[in-house]
Write an enzyme that holds these catalytic residues in place. Structure first.
Site, PDB file in Angstrom:
ATOM      1  N   CYS A 147       0.848  -1.196   0.000  1.00  0.00           N
ATOM      2  CA  CYS A 147       0.000   0.000   0.000  1.00  0.00           C
ATOM      3  C   CYS A 147       0.882   1.245   0.000  1.00  0.00           C
ATOM      4  CB  CYS A 147      -0.917   0.011   1.225  1.00  0.00           C
ATOM      5  SG  CYS A 147      -2.161   1.332   1.190  1.00  0.00           S
TER       6      CYS A 147
ATOM      7  N   CYS B 241      -1.987   4.114   7.037  1.00  0.00           N
ATOM      8  CA  CYS B 241      -3.040   4.265   8.043  1.00  0.00           C
ATOM      9  C   CYS B 241      -2.647   3.531   9.320  1.00  0.00           C
ATOM     10  CB  CYS B 241      -4.364   3.734   7.505  1.00  0.00           C
ATOM     11  SG  CYS B 241      -4.913   4.562   5.990  1.00  0.00           S
TER      12      CYS B 241
ATOM     13  N   CYS C 262      -4.423   0.136  10.217  1.00  0.00           N
ATOM     14  CA  CYS C 262      -4.567  -0.868   9.153  1.00  0.00           C
ATOM     15  C   CYS C 262      -4.483  -2.279   9.736  1.00  0.00           C
ATOM     16  CB  CYS C 262      -3.486  -0.677   8.097  1.00  0.00           C
ATOM     17  SG  CYS C 262      -3.570  -1.881   6.758  1.00  0.00           S
TER      18      CYS C 262
END
Length: 351
Positions: free
Chosen positions: A73, A77, A80
């Site tokens: 990714c 975040c 996650c």
């Protein structure tokens, strides 16, 4: 028409299922964990788990499957719960074979996720899978979950007709909050991009959905105005969830403890948005075991113990042999509204 490899795989699956009916569940567990002696397995395995796995073999249908074909990714975040622990992606033909096996086992909806699914081969790999599932397998619903940062209009032009639902993850309409969460890349505006993708979905006839993870940084936010303006077909609202080895514990790539909110705080957020008709809430209780999750090796992931324990790959043992180790709670799947009108043809949307 099946390819020869798929025909052989289905034959193997049938033979394997027959063997399971002859041998006891203890021996199956022993063969699954080859490095563990049968005596050890028998002494440690619980009867309730054996019964539950046995029931799943005969009754569980993979109606809706979430295939996380990549873990990579471009966002970071903090909460996650499916992190970049490997960079592996199956070759396209093997992925297609697994998807065909799932279709034969009863799959009606496939959801492609990550990581960020548009990152691998700049979305071409994903597009080919989407087209295959809709055009060749003729699945009623094909969907994607993405952070939206890598999507280009030319992707919609090439593959949009084959996609039913595009869900974009957005946790806040305040850019500074997105920065704190890690839902960002450089100076790009996540919110501006969200509105752009919503317009593309309307132009290319793809149902638009929003996913939000409610956490310590956004549970006090009021998103009513923006959600109504964007008008998604569904707004999925998740309570921040801890998964050992992913976003919690020593081996985790994320430390999500600081993002966790209480059930009361989650309910406060829901109450503040009770006028938003498209809102679909999912607490930790509803979410944890009510998703069929395939990882990058096409292994089902069992979250019952608060971590992700993988089955064997469906490419090795078949769908029905692997699914008994998924920990899937089919009753909760239906209770949380996991089955809904998910084909864009049936939504009768005014594009």
């Amino acid at each position: 028409m099946f390819s020869l490899s798929v025909f052989v795989q289905l034959c193997f699956t049938s033979i394997h299922s027959l063997i399971k009916t002859i041998f006891s569940q203890f021996l199956y567990w022993a063969s699954y964990y080859k490095e563990i002696p049968v005596e050890s397995v028998i002494s440690t395995a619980s009867a309730s788990n054996q019964d539950r796995s046995s029931d799943q073999v005969s009754t569980t249908t993979p109606t809706s499957v979430n295939y996380h074909f990549t873990r990579k990714c471009n966002y970071k975040c903090g909460f996650c719960f499916h992190t970049a622990k490997t960079s592996f992606v199956l070759p396209l033909q093997e992925a297609k074979m697994g998807l065909e096996l799932l279709k034969e086992a009863g799959m009606e909806k496939i959801n492609f996720s990550g990581g960020e699914p548009f990152l691998h081969e700049k979305g071409e790999f994903l597009g080919k899978l989407v087209q295959y599932c809709k055009q060749d397998l003729q699945l009623p619903s094909v969907s994607i979950v993405s952070n939206g940062s890598m999507i280009k209009e030319k992707w919609f032009q090439k593959y949009g007709e084959y996609l039913d639902i595009l869900a974009i993850s957005c946790d806040s309409f305040d850019e500074s909050t997105n920065q704190l969460i890690g839902r960002t890349q450089g100076r790009k505006s996540h919110v501006d991009n969200l509105f752009k993708i919503r317009n593309w979905c309307q132009e290319y006839k793809v149902a638009f959905k929003i996913n939000s993870v409610i956490n310590t940084f956004n549970f006090n936010e009021d998103m009513t105005e923006q959600i109504i303006q964007l008008n998604p077909v569904r707004w999925k609202v998740f309570q921040c969830l801890l998964i050992d080895g992913e976003n919690a514990g020593e081996a985790a790539l994320r430390e999500a403890e600081r993002f966790v909110i209480s059930d009361q705080q989650f309910q406060q957020f829901l109450d503040r948005h009770d006028t938003v008709s498209c809102l679909v809430p999912e607490s930790n209780e509803k979410m944890r075991n009510s998703y069929l999750i395939l990882d990058e090796y096409m292994r089902f992931l069992d979250c019952r113990e608060g971590r992700k324990d993988p089955s064997k790959s469906i490419l090795d043992v078949g769908v029905h042999s692997a699914i008994c180790f998924s920990g899937f709670d089919e009753k909760m799947f239906f209770k949380r509204g996991g089955k809904y009108v998910w084909s864009k043809q049936d939504m009768k949307l005014e594009w």
